[in-house]
Design an enzyme around this catalytic site. Sequence first.
Site, PDB file in Angstrom:
ATOM      1  N   LYS A  87       0.866  -1.184   0.000  1.00 48.92           N
ATOM      2  CA  LYS A  87       0.000   0.000   0.000  1.00 48.92           C
ATOM      3  C   LYS A  87       0.898   1.227   0.000  1.00 48.92           C
ATOM      4  O   LYS A  87       1.969   1.231   0.607  1.00 48.92           O
ATOM      5  CB  LYS A  87      -0.870   0.024   1.269  1.00 48.92           C
ATOM      6  CG  LYS A  87      -2.056   0.947   1.172  1.00 48.92           C
ATOM      7  CD  LYS A  87      -3.224   0.260   0.498  1.00 48.92           C
ATOM      8  CE  LYS A  87      -4.402   1.193   0.322  1.00 48.92           C
ATOM      9  NZ  LYS A  87      -5.557   0.485  -0.273  1.00 48.92           N
TER      10      LYS A  87
ATOM     11  N   GLY B 176     -26.986   1.678   0.625  1.00 52.47           N
ATOM     12  CA  GLY B 176     -26.002   2.335  -0.247  1.00 52.47           C
ATOM     13  C   GLY B 176     -26.207   2.029  -1.715  1.00 52.47           C
ATOM     14  O   GLY B 176     -26.056   0.893  -2.149  1.00 52.47           O
TER      15      GLY B 176
ATOM     16  N   GLY C 117     -24.483   3.415  -4.318  1.00 47.40           N
ATOM     17  CA  GLY C 117     -23.367   3.996  -5.065  1.00 47.40           C
ATOM     18  C   GLY C 117     -23.003   3.102  -6.230  1.00 47.40           C
ATOM     19  O   GLY C 117     -23.835   2.335  -6.732  1.00 47.40           O
TER      20      GLY C 117
END
Length: 358
Positions: free
Chosen positions: A82, A182, A184
């Site tokens: 990451k 949600g 999205g």
Amino acid sequence: MDAPVLDYMRRYKFKKLVLCNDSDVGLRAVIAIHSTALGPATGGTRMWTYASEDEAIMDALRLARGMTYKYAAAGLNMGGGKAVIIGDPKRDKSEALLRAFGRMIDQLGGEFQTGEDVGTTLDDMEVIYSETDHLVTLPVHCGGAGDISPATALGSVEATRACAERVWQTSDLKGRRVALQGLGAVGWSALGMLLEQGAEVVVCDTDEEKVARAVGSYGVRAVPPAEIYDQDVEIFAPYALGGIINPQTIPRLRAKIVAGSANNIFADEDRDAAALDSRGIVYAVDYVANSGGTILDTDRLRKGGLQRDRAMANVRRIFTRTQEVFQIADREGISAYLAANRMAEARIDALNHVRLLG
Ligand code: NAD
């Protein structure tokens, strides 16, 4: 001298931590490489206004380790990594900064591959791409998979079907009552898939326009976001935020299954997973359920480059991977969460062993 970062790295077997600085363009970044046992360390680049450098380093380390598990459990040949860039994406991001960061990645010679994350976009990846090939998420015109949210939705629905089979001995979702939180990118796709499979879905979103679109397009029932936990449904489907399964919401749930795409659904993993187990509620482990998008966008690293059919077949295998998690949980008498971790660790150990022998 106290060295908490190195202690943490030793405890969780991290490989490398790279601190990046380019004073000319204001770049301060951290690249954490947790494991390359299965393949190159891979994970998104986050840009965030960290309160301190320590906070940025610990965030990169924690997220990198999570990626190792995610890829291993998804059956992908990649390790965990990451990157975080310290700064405000609205104020501090520039082409020069992104390109300087791209050169830092390039210097790692492929040991780390990145993509978009909170605070970075597909357009940013295209800028970084001008300095390095080591990217996984890219727009279609750069050879990438483009929008991966439908693949994430498909994987999450496959995980939901595996949970259904565990509870009702049939994966058929026809007539099942679902509360979907949600609408999205992923939630919207999942809604279409659930309806297509004959589920009855009640929806919510904090964005009223999205709710109106769902009601208008599909004629579904909508409830205010605060009421979604109380619905008389069989499946609770989180497609919005993390931390929503917690001591306040668990007693309100009437569902037998919790399965969706949201990351880190538990406020406290051990405590809240145990609470669901004790109520007999079956849950899909989030990082297995939501790995579909990752499976699609990293397919370009496999032989022959991106092949959508191969990738989508692999996304559908989230069904059997979720079943495998339950088998491990039953065999070892542990939670599905721990079982998913064991499944990932077993794969990493097996390949390390092969490498030692080979
Ligand atoms: P998104 O930002 O497009 O959608 C999230 C939606 O949730 C938005 O419509 C937002 O208005 C709504 N929302 C926010 N707070 C809410 C609340 N309290 N109640 C109801 N709705 C609320 O994000 P997305 O890409 O669709 O991702 C959804 C979840 O899946 C996230 O947790 C994300 O981390 C996870 N995930 C996404 C992908 C992917 O491919 N995009 C991959 C893996 C995991």
